[in-house]
Design an enzyme around this catalytic site. Structure first.
Site, PDB file in Angstrom:
ATOM      1  CB  SER A 215      -0.972  -0.042   1.181  1.00 47.58           C
ATOM      2  OG  SER A 215      -2.016   0.872   1.019  1.00 47.58           O
ATOM      3  CD  GLU A 347      -5.518  -4.303  -4.023  1.00 48.48           C
ATOM      4  OE1 GLU A 347      -5.599  -3.698  -2.940  1.00 48.48           O
ATOM      5  OE2 GLU A 347      -4.477  -4.876  -4.388  1.00 48.48           O
ATOM      6  CG  HIS A 466      -5.553  -2.617   0.311  1.00 47.74           C
ATOM      7  ND1 HIS A 466      -4.742  -2.546  -0.790  1.00 47.74           N
ATOM      8  CD2 HIS A 466      -5.115  -1.627   1.155  1.00 47.74           C
ATOM      9  CE1 HIS A 466      -3.874  -1.551  -0.644  1.00 47.74           C
ATOM     10  NE2 HIS A 466      -4.074  -1.001   0.542  1.00 47.74           N
TER      11      HIS A 466
END
Length: 564
Positions: A215, A347, A466
């Protein structure tokens, strides 16, 4: 709704600090025979830890790598510590950088580095994995409760994790000499320089450093590849679910966020950089950390992203970023190293579920799509009205949003592609064209027993969210149980993931080499090329596919064209 966005952050807030410490110090006799290391910078007292397979290793945590960035040094670049007068007690966790946490120690004196090494088990210098934590540049830490070493240290590597300044303290940028920006990134550079000077004493090879991140950490890895400050400090890169190349060029400042911070903390003058910086320097660091909530829109706590690195104007300072990353890549002004780039299958799909399952949010998004969509999907200003209409047509068939599977699926893909998917696609396509080293592209596509989004009714994962790849690389004791050694799919996934990282860190290629690693016996991962855009689908099995989500990304290429 604030906690729905920061689902990672609220776990930090609710974490019991005593439990974290107990998990971190796995050997109750650590104080009796504590390990020590002497490096060019000084001497360090550590502690013992144990991997999930029972391997004992040394842990050196909470080491200051830079002088405290407090008082007049707030909003200034870090000052690397070159020498420690006294022995450093590195036997316990250091504080987190200021963020909204109540049961984890936070402090502005937070520039700390952690080193985990199996040096007592080997005489050779080992590959170094340098991990940059996630959290949008505004939450999370490098502490062992969020980046535990207990999986990776089953391999012969030295693991380094760090804290860097977050949010306003690390990324304030006013576009002038008062705050040129990028101090959080310069913290990372200082930590990399500390590694170059000291890591050999910890058993690590300073000529074999792999920078990794997820990230915001993934974006950081890419930024180091184009930063003149980072040249020579690393030799491979792994980026997971984040990109420094997106829909628009990187800005030269974020004055609006500096001004917002000043307003949130009741500064009386907020018109000039000088007034803002002077006022914010006088505020307690806790007030800065706890003001985070005020930066987000009331709708679904959007946007996910706020702070970013900036292209620094030249005021005579050492500049972290001197040009837009996409331009730097295309012009060959980058540090080409072997590179793994990846994203997860779903995600940010979970953001859509909060909308479709909330009657008020659903009604608001339907009625105010053109106002909300540019914020939620982090679109550049300009043609946003035309863009959101096109995106609604592409992802939702231009239909009214309702609480059904079709809306949840389309809106979930839109959130995921806007925030992560397309930016990562753009980065992979740039790097495979212009890097002189091989680029490996992957989709993490494994659903295990846990996920960063689990159905509130069944408590089971329903997608690959994610950060889910991190579950199989680090012990995340702040939220998940350790995956014990067994013949379970989750345990096998841990073995696969750490084998890939180890092999890549050692050889610059994830594929099997002379050493026998059974977890990689079926791996044949081709590098991505502009013509042959293959990627590895990393699920229960290794599967090579091509053109990852390119049918969906075509609309983004048309809306935000870039010459590759």
């Amino acid at each position: 709704m604030w906690f729905q966005l920061l689902f990672l952050c609220f776990i930090i807030i609710q974490t019991d600090g005593h439990r974290v410490q107990e998990n971190a110090d796995s050997d109750p006799k650590a104080s009796d025979d504590a390990p020590r290391i002497v490096s060019p910078s000084g001497s360090f007292l550590g502690s013992w830890m144990e991997t999930r397979r029972g391997r004992r290793f040394e842990a050196y945590r909470g080491i200051r790598y830079a002088e405290p960035a407090v008082g007049e040094f707030r909003f200034q670049p870090p000052k690397l510590i070159h020498h420690y007068e006294d022995e450093v007690d590195a036997s316990k966790e250091g504080p987190a950088c200021p963020l909204p946490a109540t049961k984890v120690e936070i402090d502005e004196d937070c520039l700390r580095i952690n080193v985990y090494t199996p040096r007592s088990n080997t005489t050779n210098l080992l590959p170094v994995i340098f991990y940059i934590h996630a959290g949008g540049f505004y939450v999370m830490t490098g502490r062992s409760d969020l980046a535990g070493p207990h999986y990776l240290l089953d391999r012969d590597i030295v693991l380094v994790t760090i804290n860097y300044r977050l949010a306003t303290l690390g990324f304030i940028s006013t576009g002038d000499a008062f705050a040129p920006g990028n101090n959080g990134m310069k913290d990372q550079v200082a930590a990399l320089r500390w590694v170059q000077k000291n890591i050999k004493s910890f058993g690590g090879d300073p000529g074999l450093v792999t920078i990794t991140g997820c990230s915001a950490g993934s974006r950081s890895v890419m930024l180091h590849m184009v930063s003149p400050m980072s040249k020579g400090l690393f030799h491979r890169g792994i980026s997971m679910s984040g990109s420094a190349t997106s829909k628009a060029p990187v800005p030269h400042h974020q004055f609006h966020l500096a001004q917002k911070q000043a307003i949130l903390l009741n500064c009386s003058h907020t018109n000039t950089s000088e007034e803002i910086i002077a006022c914010l320097k006088s505020k307690p660091y806790r007030d800065l950390g706890y003001s985070l909530k005020g930066f987000f829109d009331h709708f679904n706590s959007d946007p996910v992203g706020l702070w970013t690195a900036v292209v620094e104007p030249d005021f005579g300072q050492e500049r972290f970023l001197t040009m837009d990353p996409a331009d730097a890549i295309r012009e060959g002004k980058k540090h080409s190293v072997p590179y793994i780039i990846s994203q997860t299958r779903n995600e940010f799909f979970w953001k859509a579920l909060y909308v479709v399952k909330n009657e008020s949010l659903l009604k608001t998004m339907n009625e105010e799509w053109e106002r909300i969509a540019p914020v939620s999907f982090m679109l550049p200003p300009g043609n946003s009205s035309a863009a959101v209409r096109r995106l609604k047509e592409t992802y939702l068939g231009d239909r009214k949003l309702v609480n059904d599977e079709a809306t949840a699926d389309g809106l979930g893909k839109l959130y995921g592609d806007a925030i992560t998917g397309f930016p990562v696609h753009r980065m992979a396509n740039l790097m495979c064209r212009y890097s002189t080293e091989k680029v490996y592209y992957a989709e993490f596509d494994y659903i295990g027993n846990h996920s960063h989004y689990e159905d509130p009714d069944t408590k089971k994962p329903i997608g690959v969210a994610h950060h889910d790849d991190l579950i199989y690389l680090f012990t995340l004791s702040y939220r998940f149980p350790t995956i014990e050694v067994s013949d379970s799919d989750d345990s096998q996934m841990v073995d696969k993931m750490i084998a890939i990282w180890y092999n890549f860190a050692k050889y610059g290629d994830p594929n099997p080499h002379n050493s026998k690693i059974p977890e990689l016996s079926t791996l044949d991962w081709p590098a991505m090329t502009p013509i042959d855009r293959k990627y590895l689908q990393l699920g229960e099995h290794f599967t090579v596919r091509e053109k990852l989500f390119e049918d969906r990304f075509q609309v983004w290429e048309e809306l935000y064209p870039l010459q590759y």
